[in-house]
Design an enzyme around this catalytic site. Structure first.
Site, PDB file in Angstrom:
ATOM      1  N   SER A   1      12.998   9.971   6.700  1.00 33.94           N
ATOM      2  CA  SER A   1      11.612  10.307   6.581  1.00 33.94           C
ATOM      3  C   SER A   1      12.186  11.363   6.957  1.00 33.94           C
ATOM      4  O   SER A   1      13.331  11.277   7.834  1.00 33.94           O
ATOM      5  CB  SER A   1      10.811   9.939   8.105  1.00 33.94           C
ATOM      6  OG  SER A   1      10.738  11.833   8.476  1.00 33.94           O
TER       7      SER A   1
ATOM      8  N   SER B   1       1.075  -1.246   0.156  1.00 35.30           N
ATOM      9  CA  SER B   1       0.581  -0.004  -0.033  1.00 35.30           C
ATOM     10  C   SER B   1       0.971   0.918  -0.163  1.00 35.30           C
ATOM     11  O   SER B   1       2.320   1.184  -0.298  1.00 35.30           O
ATOM     12  CB  SER B   1      -0.922  -0.323   1.064  1.00 35.30           C
ATOM     13  OG  SER B   1      -0.780   0.098   2.256  1.00 35.30           O
TER      14      SER B   1
ATOM     15  N   THR C   1      -0.841   8.969   2.661  1.00 32.15           N
ATOM     16  CA  THR C   1      -1.204   7.980   2.827  1.00 32.15           C
ATOM     17  C   THR C   1      -1.108   6.907   4.205  1.00 32.15           C
ATOM     18  O   THR C   1      -2.552   8.070   5.167  1.00 32.15           O
ATOM     19  CB  THR C   1      -0.035   7.255   2.753  1.00 32.15           C
ATOM     20  OG1 THR C   1       0.531   7.119   3.832  1.00 32.15           O
ATOM     21  CG2 THR C   1       1.028   7.623   1.682  1.00 32.15           C
TER      22      THR C   1
ATOM     23  N   TYR D   1       9.635   6.562  16.498  1.00 36.49           N
ATOM     24  CA  TYR D   1       9.850   7.531  14.537  1.00 36.49           C
ATOM     25  C   TYR D   1      10.717   7.378  14.537  1.00 36.49           C
ATOM     26  O   TYR D   1      11.963   7.087  13.312  1.00 36.49           O
ATOM     27  CB  TYR D   1       8.140   7.430  14.206  1.00 36.49           C
ATOM     28  CG  TYR D   1       8.237   7.630  12.834  1.00 36.49           C
ATOM     29  CD1 TYR D   1       7.598   6.365  12.127  1.00 36.49           C
ATOM     30  CD2 TYR D   1       8.256   8.812  12.217  1.00 36.49           C
ATOM     31  CE1 TYR D   1       8.091   6.589  11.193  1.00 36.49           C
ATOM     32  CE2 TYR D   1       8.609   9.011  10.316  1.00 36.49           C
ATOM     33  CZ  TYR D   1       8.126   7.824  10.378  1.00 36.49           C
ATOM     34  OH  TYR D   1       8.353   7.895   8.979  1.00 36.49           O
TER      35      TYR D   1
ATOM     36  N   LYS E   1      14.213   6.358  12.637  1.00 39.45           N
ATOM     37  CA  LYS E   1      13.969   7.000  11.009  1.00 39.45           C
ATOM     38  C   LYS E   1      16.000   7.660  11.046  1.00 39.45           C
ATOM     39  O   LYS E   1      16.948   8.080  10.161  1.00 39.45           O
ATOM     40  CB  LYS E   1      13.663   7.964  10.478  1.00 39.45           C
ATOM     41  CG  LYS E   1      11.830   7.608  10.270  1.00 39.45           C
ATOM     42  CD  LYS E   1      12.566   6.449   8.921  1.00 39.45           C
ATOM     43  CE  LYS E   1      10.729   5.860   8.124  1.00 39.45           C
ATOM     44  NZ  LYS E   1      11.438   5.479   7.399  1.00 39.45           N
TER      45      LYS E   1
ATOM     46  N   LEU F   1       2.900   4.642  -0.239  1.00 43.04           N
ATOM     47  CA  LEU F   1       4.045   5.028  -0.911  1.00 43.04           C
ATOM     48  C   LEU F   1       4.430   3.722  -1.567  1.00 43.04           C
ATOM     49  O   LEU F   1       5.130   3.945  -3.168  1.00 43.04           O
ATOM     50  CB  LEU F   1       5.035   5.722  -0.220  1.00 43.04           C
ATOM     51  CG  LEU F   1       6.707   6.495  -1.167  1.00 43.04           C
ATOM     52  CD1 LEU F   1       6.011   6.666  -2.569  1.00 43.04           C
ATOM     53  CD2 LEU F   1       7.643   6.674  -0.231  1.00 43.04           C
TER      54      LEU F   1
END
Length: 336
Positions: free
Chosen positions: A205, A60, A253, A218, A222, A62
């Site tokens: 990101s 799903s 998304t 998160y 990253k 990107l």
């Protein structure tokens, strides 16, 4: 006397450089430059023709859009994700398209979970068996997170790190198990080193450059991704292997919907920033262009997040105050 003669000779030569004489030279230079750019563009567009491209997280968002643009570019795809049925549906969608201008190839599917390190070695073996080698590996799979640090369990931190950092690292450099002998065979990165050819892409990101409140797990994953693949780029240059880190801003998304919360439950909310984010179709095209142009580091964000990166470096005190203010406002909004 001799000096006067040289001056007159110089002036006499310059008389011949008239606008009429310079115009053909100018047009010639423009023509040569245009031809060079045209040849460069044609070479760039054929760069991925018949190249073997592996995309993780292709179910799903990107990853799915990347599958479409790389397929249309004539790449031989190996699509990876957790849901095999969803990947098979994507293949049906790709092969049903009649708009392709280049020869296309039916993609392969290798379904596995990036947090299952035992399954990664077997998946790497299957990936190599599809076409015999890999030209481009796009580490796209990932999971987001929303929560306060004090309320977040360590298991949530580990899950996010396993998905966003350890999984891509393991898939990139792991050796794959040879079922027949029980021995180890070179996998993706080792095989690229042997061939002295390959391109590894990490979809990171903007939060791999700056950290914002209530995204600790998160942002940490990253930041680790950025650091690892920066090191990898330096170490792989001697083997002529390319490494690209792409840092998008918000993309429209389901990333925030599927984000983990402090207790590990599903967040289930479409954040305003995510809803207003860039189309994954546009970002996928940017990823394709970055691979074609062999870029090393790409930031795909709006002006303010891009400026924040420089602010964090040039005026860290101001950046920290802004983030603290943001944290207070978000916390107050949640408590109200």
């Amino acid at each position: 006397m001799h000096l006067k003669r040289k001056t007159k000779l110089k002036m006499w030569n310059m008389d011949f450089i008239t606008p009429a004489a310079a115009l053909p030279v100018l047009f010639g230079c423009v023509g040569i430059f245009s031809l060079f750019k045209l040849l460069q563009c044609m070479r760039t567009k054929t760069h991925l023709l018949n190249a073997v491209v592996v995309i993780t997280g292709a179910n799903s968002g990107l990853g799915r859009e990347c599958a479409k643009v790389f397929y249309d570019a004539g790449a031989k795809l190996v699509l990876c994700g957790r849901n095999k049925e969803s990947l098979e549906e994507l293949i049906t969608e790709l092969t049903a398209s009649q708009a392709n201008k280049v020869q296309t190839h039916r993609p392969y599917v290798v379904a596995f979970d990036l947090t299952d390190f035992g399954a990664i070695a077997a998946a790497a073996s299957k990936i190599l068996q599809c076409f015999g080698h890999v030209d481009v590996l796009i580490n796209n799979a990932g999971i987001s997170y929303r929560g306060t640090i004090v309320d977040t369990t360590i298991d949530v931190d580990k899950t996010v790190m396993e998905t966003n950092y350890f999984g891509p690292v393991a898939l990139t450099k792991v050796f794959c198990l040879q079922v027949e002998t029980g021995g180890l065979n070179p996998a993706l990165l080792p095989d690229m080193i042997t061939r002295r050819q390959g391109h590894i892409v990490a979809i990171s990101s903007i939060q791999g450059r700056i950290s914002i409140p209530f995204r600790s797990a998160y942002a940490a994953s990253k930041h680790a991704t950025q650091a690892f693949f920066d090191c990898l780029r330096a170490e792989m240059e001697q083997y002529e292997i390319l490494v690209t880190v792409i840092s998008p801003g918000y993309i429209h998304t389901n990333l925030s919907l599927n984000a983990l919360t402090a207790n590990g439950s599903r967040y289930g909310v479409m954040d305003t920033t995510t809803a207003q984010g860039r189309s994954p179709v546009e970002v996928a095209q940017d990823v394709l262009n970055a691979v074609r142009r062999k870029k090393k580091d790409v930031i795909l964000a709006d002006l303010l997040p891009s400026l924040a990166i420089y602010l964090r470096t040039l005026a860290p005190g101001l950046f920290f105050r802004l983030m603290a203010s943001r944290a207070r406002k978000e916390q107050k909004s949640k408590n109200s």
